[in-house]
Scaffold this active site. Structure first.
Site, PDB file in Angstrom:
ATOM      1  N   ILE A  82     -25.079 -14.556 -10.707  1.00  0.00           N
ATOM      2  CA  ILE A  82     -25.186 -15.809  -9.965  1.00  0.00           C
ATOM      3  C   ILE A  82     -24.953 -16.993 -10.896  1.00  0.00           C
ATOM      4  O   ILE A  82     -25.599 -17.103 -11.940  1.00  0.00           O
ATOM      5  CB  ILE A  82     -26.571 -15.938  -9.302  1.00  0.00           C
ATOM      6  CG1 ILE A  82     -26.908 -14.681  -8.482  1.00  0.00           C
ATOM      7  CG2 ILE A  82     -26.624 -17.192  -8.435  1.00  0.00           C
ATOM      8  CD1 ILE A  82     -25.886 -14.327  -7.419  1.00  0.00           C
ATOM      9  N   LYS A  83     -24.031 -17.859 -10.519  1.00  0.00           N
ATOM     10  CA  LYS A  83     -23.784 -19.076 -11.301  1.00  0.00           C
ATOM     11  C   LYS A  83     -24.574 -20.232 -10.695  1.00  0.00           C
ATOM     12  O   LYS A  83     -24.493 -20.488  -9.490  1.00  0.00           O
ATOM     13  CB  LYS A  83     -22.292 -19.436 -11.307  1.00  0.00           C
ATOM     14  CG  LYS A  83     -21.472 -18.639 -12.290  1.00  0.00           C
ATOM     15  CD  LYS A  83     -20.007 -19.050 -12.276  1.00  0.00           C
ATOM     16  CE  LYS A  83     -19.751 -20.292 -13.069  1.00  0.00           C
ATOM     17  NZ  LYS A  83     -18.298 -20.579 -13.196  1.00  0.00           N
TER      18      LYS A  83
END
Length: 216
Positions: A82-83
């Site tokens: 997840i960014k």
């Protein structure tokens, strides 16, 4: 140093994966928007093509929204990372997600302070954007080195992804600076193959072989 491909284009990813040189993929909302296709359909395809970390970015700017999006993205495949942008709500989300075993790549990092905060919050990766720093007259590679040195010195469990790579010379520069990963656009990956002496050498070998065969 590992190489990730910075794109959401499935054909670029397919070709780079066939070359055997990439270990992961990073995407962002801007890259996904270029594809004019539902990212929810693109992401599983990318995960099938590359057996490595695949960064997918949240678009919510509040804690609850980030957590909700992150959990849904993490369900797509075990390799999804997840960014999340480096900001107070973002790092709050990083702490929660890390406790759940969801790996996070903290993005839009432009200082050692930001990288330190992200690492302390539990980020698996931090992504300093060197090209954008170069654009405003600062030295992006120096920031990458400083972050790597800080992480090594304090034995933090976070890897550095050198992002915003603009040209082939950025790649050896960040490799020598100690970056664990460089994420590169497809165009830069193609340019990394090229050297005039290689091209000339191939032409010479083929010419010599043709002469040896009687010009056939």
């Amino acid at each position: 140093m590992q190489l990730y491909l910075d794109t959401a284009n499935v054909e670029e990813i397919r070709q780079a994966a066939d070359w055997g040189v990439i270990c992961g993929v990073t995407t962002n909302p801007s890259l996904a928007a270029k594809e004019n296709e539902d990212f929810g359909k693109i992401l599983p395809t990318i995960c099938d093509l590359v057996d490595g970390p695949i960064s997918a970015e949240v678009i919510s700017m509040d804690y609850e929204g980030m957590i909700k999006e992150a959990r849904e993205l993490a369900k797509v495949h075990q390799n999804v990372i997840i960014k999340i942008p480096v900001m107070p709500e973002g790092l709050r989300a990083v702490k929660t997600l890390a406790a759940e075993g969801i790996r996070v790549n903290v993005t839009l990092v432009f200082s050692v302070n930001q990288a330190l905060l992200a690492a302390r919050a539990g980020a698996a990766y931090v992504s300093p954007f060197l090209g954008r720093l170069d654009d405003i007259g600062q030295t992006g590679v120096a920031l990458v080195k400083d972050i790597v040195d800080m992480i090594d010195l304090h034995e933090l469990d976070t890897e550095v992804i050198a992002a915003s790579i603009r040209h082939p010379e950025h790649v050896p520069a960040v490799a020598l600076a100690g970056a664990h990963i460089a994420t590169v656009p497809f165009k830069v990956l193609q340019q990394m193959f090229k050297h005039p002496l290689t091209d000339g050498g191939i032409d010479k070998f083929l010419e010599d072989w043709k002469k040896a065969q009687g010009g056939k």
